[in-house]
Design a protein around this motif. Structure first.
Motif, short mmCIF file in Angstrom:
data_model
loop_
_atom_site.label_atom_id
_atom_site.label_comp_id
_atom_site.label_asym_id
_atom_site.label_seq_id
_atom_site.Cartn_x
_atom_site.Cartn_y
_atom_site.Cartn_z
N GLN A 85 81.37 -22.94 -47.20
CA GLN A 85 80.36 -21.92 -47.51
C GLN A 85 79.49 -21.72 -46.30
OE1 GLN A 85 78.32 -22.95 -51.11
NE2 GLN A 85 79.92 -21.96 -52.33
N LEU A 86 79.31 -20.51 -45.93
CA LEU A 86 78.54 -20.22 -44.72
C LEU A 86 77.19 -19.62 -45.15
CD1 LEU A 86 78.68 -20.14 -41.62
CD2 LEU A 86 79.47 -17.78 -41.84
N GLY A 87 76.13 -20.17 -44.60
CA GLY A 87 74.79 -19.66 -44.93
C GLY A 87 74.63 -18.23 -44.44
N THR A 88 73.92 -17.45 -45.22
CA THR A 88 73.74 -16.05 -44.81
C THR A 88 72.26 -15.72 -44.61
OG1 THR A 88 73.61 -15.39 -47.12
CG2 THR A 88 75.77 -15.28 -46.06
N GLY A 89 71.45 -16.75 -44.44
CA GLY A 89 70.05 -16.47 -44.15
C GLY A 89 69.16 -16.63 -45.36
N VAL A 90 68.09 -15.83 -45.39
CA VAL A 90 67.00 -16.06 -46.34
C VAL A 90 66.73 -14.79 -47.13
CG1 VAL A 90 65.22 -15.40 -44.68
CG2 VAL A 90 64.68 -17.04 -46.50
N GLU A 91 66.15 -15.00 -48.31
CA GLU A 91 65.64 -13.81 -49.02
C GLU A 91 64.39 -14.21 -49.81
OE1 GLU A 91 68.86 -12.60 -51.44
OE2 GLU A 91 68.61 -14.25 -52.86
N VAL A 92 63.61 -13.21 -50.17
CA VAL A 92 62.38 -13.48 -50.92
C VAL A 92 62.75 -13.56 -52.40
CG1 VAL A 92 60.12 -12.63 -51.58
CG2 VAL A 92 60.93 -12.33 -49.25
N LEU A 93 62.54 -14.76 -52.97
CA LEU A 93 62.91 -14.96 -54.36
C LEU A 93 61.92 -14.24 -55.28
CD1 LEU A 93 65.14 -16.60 -55.66
CD2 LEU A 93 63.48 -18.44 -56.00
N THR A 94 60.63 -14.50 -54.99
CA THR A 94 59.56 -13.86 -55.79
C THR A 94 58.26 -13.88 -55.00
OG1 THR A 94 58.34 -13.93 -57.86
CG2 THR A 94 58.97 -16.03 -56.95
N TYR A 95 57.31 -13.07 -55.45
CA TYR A 95 55.96 -13.16 -54.89
C TYR A 95 55.12 -13.91 -55.92
CZ TYR A 95 57.50 -9.79 -51.46
OH TYR A 95 58.17 -9.18 -50.46
N ARG A 96 54.78 -15.13 -55.55
CA ARG A 96 54.16 -16.02 -56.53
C ARG A 96 52.64 -15.85 -56.53
NH1 ARG A 96 53.75 -22.21 -57.09
NH2 ARG A 96 53.88 -22.29 -54.83
N ARG A 97 52.04 -15.90 -57.72
CA ARG A 97 50.58 -15.81 -57.86
C ARG A 97 50.11 -17.23 -58.16
NH1 ARG A 97 48.51 -14.67 -63.12
NH2 ARG A 97 46.35 -13.97 -63.15
N LEU A 98 49.20 -17.76 -57.36
CA LEU A 98 48.80 -19.15 -57.54
C LEU A 98 47.58 -19.21 -58.44
CD1 LEU A 98 49.88 -19.27 -54.17
CD2 LEU A 98 50.05 -21.51 -55.23
N ARG A 99 47.80 -19.74 -59.63
CA ARG A 99 46.71 -19.74 -60.60
C ARG A 99 46.95 -20.86 -61.61
NH1 ARG A 99 42.79 -15.52 -61.34
NH2 ARG A 99 41.72 -15.94 -63.31
N ASP A 100 45.83 -21.42 -62.15
CA ASP A 100 45.94 -22.50 -63.11
C ASP A 100 45.37 -22.04 -64.45
OD1 ASP A 100 45.68 -24.76 -64.64
OD2 ASP A 100 45.11 -26.06 -62.96
N ASP A 101 46.24 -21.88 -65.45
CA ASP A 101 45.80 -21.36 -66.74
C ASP A 101 44.77 -22.25 -67.42
OD1 ASP A 101 47.48 -19.31 -66.38
OD2 ASP A 101 49.10 -20.09 -67.66
N PHE A 102 44.94 -23.56 -67.25
CA PHE A 102 44.01 -24.51 -67.86
C PHE A 102 42.58 -24.25 -67.39
CE2 PHE A 102 41.70 -28.54 -67.35
CZ PHE A 102 41.58 -28.87 -68.68
N LEU A 103 42.43 -24.00 -66.08
CA LEU A 103 41.10 -23.73 -65.55
C LEU A 103 40.54 -22.43 -66.10
CD1 LEU A 103 41.52 -24.88 -61.85
CD2 LEU A 103 40.27 -26.02 -63.67
N ASP A 104 41.42 -21.45 -66.34
CA ASP A 104 40.96 -20.19 -66.93
C ASP A 104 40.32 -20.43 -68.28
OD1 ASP A 104 41.78 -18.79 -64.79
OD2 ASP A 104 43.62 -18.00 -65.70
#
Lengths: 314, 446
Positions: B65-84
């Protein structure tokens, strides 16, 4: 823990705020001299202070009342000393009149002087403090004697009782042993009596008898001058002197009440100060400490907010 | 066995694109550093699906298997529901205690010692006027003094009662206003309903609507200061057993049985549909109204006790009325007497008896009222201080998770910039290789 820019600036601001609030509080305490400026600062102390203030106001009010009593007693003393003078002069007249070498016209002249003494005695006890006749008992709006009603006493025998503070009472017309041995409040009646018609033997009666004996001219009259009249006058002198001592004793009580009220006033003020007052030395020390801490926070805050990696990237 | 010639070119291109996306995210973070409610985002990288190279790719003849580079999986939002959740709980407590501390504080300032309206001081003056009359029973000025002191006292009873009453009425009408169309809750509810639809749409298309979610959380934060907020996912289940409206939330507010926001509908509660303890500013206002009514009762009892104790001692009544709201002075300086009816003018028995009421039930119940109101304000202020300080620490923790750190963004920027440069260089190198292959292959000895 990850520290971000806003955390730092939020923290700097909230710390500065709380320090400034402390400073403002301390400043308020110092400028008002009070630790408790609102009931919420210390509800219990506020409520206790309210009761102490009420007590203090009562003490101050009693002080005024005692001062009024003192005025009455001073005036009574001066008036009674007028009666003492009258009696002393009357005794001289009785002794002089009893002298067999005096002519009837001389005795008539003495009798005229006695008439004046009667008037003087009544006038002395018509004395007023403010609008109150002090020898009319509780009928203080009525003069004890008036020309229209002759020698009849117009007042009553009520005791004039005034607040002496802290549950005590002062009697502005203190009771004394009047002629006849009864204890009566000091009124014109208990000193001067109701005149000759009443036959009560008190000053007015005694003086009227004296004048009558002076004018009478019979041997019995002249004899009476030196014996029964002199005795009657002496007995009245003793009664008046009793009155004077009673006034003196009540005056002493008033003085004692004044000093006790002063002590109570001091006590109440001290306890109010203890409850809500501020300890100045402590407050000013606190203020300096808080002020220094605030300035340090300002300096550190100013320095920590400025730098960022941004400034060092080319 | 053979690898397509342009594979490397694509791998390098993906690298350039991914680094670019990361840099774009950083720019977005930096731009929103001061945006309220913003949560930092990051582009999550993952290596892209590999290229399967057929048998013989390796020396042992197997495939690879040959690597084909990178891709953006998701744009993550950093947040803690407990603190909300913590934030909203404390914000609710802070809202409640803030309203109470401020409004009861206003009532209390009417009672502060040395304030001009200190009813206790006026009571003192009233008793003192009787003291003065007792010392000078026949004095007309002392009688006028009694009437004057009584009038000032009665008026202060009236005005204090109406001050407290209006604080209570104001609080009750503020509850209605707050829930009304012009209140602060309506626009929040409407926006939440419309966000529900937008978020549901975006999520239906598989997108992560980070900025919409931030906005929704911010609105919920704001809402929590007014009352109890509880949030659940929309309970509707579709035919396939999955949520029918992914991303939608149902917001309950103030303990009302009908949700404030359900799907795309906003339903405003009324004062009647709220629970007894709606929390937040609404509860603060309700408490203020209840407490004001309690203070008024105390004040009315006090006025009634003053009237009955004074009038029962005097031969002609000093006060008329039934309570603090209608207490009035009926005595005039000609009806005030220091003594009993028909007694000589020097009799001060009535005035002395009245002066002895000082420090009695009336004064004590006023001192009690001062203590009650003082304690209420103190409790509210303490609760507010606590809530605010906990709120501060939760905010700090939230910032720690979601806040944008400039230093971090700067260093990330350098990282991704270098990554971009390197990927671009790889692209150039590939280009050189292809150039070599296409233009120079087979041209031997020229």
């Amino acid at each position: 823990m990850r520290i971000t820019n806003n955390m730092v600036s939020d923290r700097v601001i909230s710390d500065l705020q709380s320090q400034y609030a402390q400073l403002a509080n301390t400043q308020l305490s110092i400028s008002t001299g009070r630790r408790v400026n609102n009931p919420s600062d210390d509800p219990t102390a506020s409520s206790q202070e309210r009761m102490r203030l009420s007590q203090l106001e009562g003490i101050q009010s009693a002080q005024k009342s005692v001062a009024t009593s003192q005025t009455w007693l001073n005036q009574a003393e001066a008036s009674i000393s007028g009666v003492t003078d009258v009696l002393a002069r009357a005794k001289e007249i009785a002794t002089t009149g009893a002298n067999g070498s005096y002519s009837q016209s001389d005795r008539n002249a003495l009798a005229n002087e006695v008439d004046q003494l009667i008037k003087a005695a009544k006038e002395s006890l018509n004395a007023k403090v403010g609008s109150d006749y002090i020898f009319s008992g509780t009928k203080s709006d009525t003069p004890p004697y008036s020309t229209a009603t002759g020698d009849a006493y117009q007042g009553d025998t009520g005791a004039v009782v005034r607040d002496g503070g802290a549950g005590t009472a002062l009697q502005n017309n203190p009771s004394f042993a009047a002629l006849g041995g009864t204890s009566e409040p000091l009124t014109a009646q208990s000193v001067l009596g109701n005149g000759s018609a009443s036959g009560d033997g008190r000053v007015l009666d005694a003086l009227t008898q004296l004048a009558a004996h002076l004018r009478g001219g019979t041997t019995a009259d002249v004899q009476a001058l030196g014996s029964s009249d002199l005795t009657a006058l002496e007995n009245n002198r003793i009664a008046v002197s009793n009155a004077t001592s009673a006034i003196g004793a009540m005056s002493n009580r008033a003085t004692a009440a004044t000093s006790r009220l002063e002590d109570l006033e001091d006590g109440a003020k001290t306890s109010i100060d203890d409850l809500t007052g501020v300890d100045m030395a402590q407050a000013i020390t606190d203020f300096s400490t808080q002020s220094a801490a605030y300035q340090a926070s300002l300096k550190v805050g100013a320095q920590i907010i400025q730098p960022s990696l941004l400034q060092f990237l080319s | 066995m053979s690898i397509p010639a342009f594979t490397g070119l694509n791998t390098a291109l993906r690298g350039v694109q991914a680094q670019q996306a990361a840099l774009d995210t950083i720019a977005h973070n930096i731009a929103n550093v001061e945006t309220p409610g913003y949560s930092r985002q990051e582009a999550v990288f993952s290596s892209s699906p590999t290229l399967r190279v057929g048998a013989g790719a390796k020396a042992d003849g197997t495939s690879a298997q040959l690597g084909t580079g990178v891709e953006v999986l998701t744009y993550r939002r950093l947040r803690d529901d407990f603190l909300d959740l913590q934030y909203r709980t404390q914000n609710m407590a802070a809202g409640e205690s803030d309203v109470e501390a401020k409004r009861l504080g206003l009532i209390q300032s009417d009672l502060a010692t040395n304030s001009s309206g200190d009813l206790g001081k006026l009571l003192d003056k009233f008793w003192s006027s009787w003291d003065t009359l007792a010392a000078n029973p026949s004095d007309a000025a002392a009688k006028a003094g009694v009437v004057g002191a009584a009038q000032t006292l009665a008026q202060r009873f009236n005005s204090l009662d109406s001050d407290i009453a209006s604080a209570g009425t104001q609080a009750t009408s503020d509850v209605t206003d707050m829930l009304g169309a012009a209140g602060p809750i309506k626009p929040i509810a409407d926006e939440l309903a419309s966000l529900n639809s937008q978020i549901n749409q975006a999520m239906g298309q598989g997108m992560a609507p980070n900025d919409l979610l931030d906005r929704r959380d911010l609105l919920l934060d704001q809402l929590s200061q007014y009352g109890q907020v509880s949030v659940t996912a929309d309970p509707t289940v579709g035919a396939d057993g999955n949520p029918a409206y992914p991303g939608m939330i149902q917001v309950s507010f103030g303990g009302a049985s009908t949700p404030l926001v359900a799907q795309t509908t906003a339903t405003m509660p009324t004062a009647a549909t709220l629970s007894a303890t709606p929390g937040g500013q609404l509860q603060g206002l309700q408490d203020v109204a209840t407490k004001a009514a309690g203070y008024r009762t105390t004040l009315a009892t006090m006025a009634a006790s003053l009237m009955s104790s004074v009038n029962s001692l005097t031969s002609s009544p000093i006060f008329s009325g039934t309570g603090a709201n209608d207490i009035a002075v009926v005595a005039t300086s000609s009806t005030v007497t220091a003594g009993a009816a028909g007694a000589p003018v020097g009799d001060n028995s009535v005035a002395s008896a009245l002066a002895r009421l000082r420090g009695g039930t009336v004064d004590q119940s006023y001192a009690g009222l001062v203590q009650t109101i003082g304690s209420d304000v103190q409790a509210a202020t303490n609760a507010n201080t606590t809530a605010t300080s906990v709120l501060g620490s939760i905010t700090a923790q939230r910032q720690s998770v979601s806040g944008v750190s400039m230093d971090e963004e700067m260093s990330n920027m350098i990282r991704f910039q270098r990554g971009y440069q390197a990927a671009a260089r790889a692209l150039t190198t590939m280009d050189d290789l292809l150039n070599q292959l296409i233009n120079s292959t087979g041209r031997v000895g020229l």
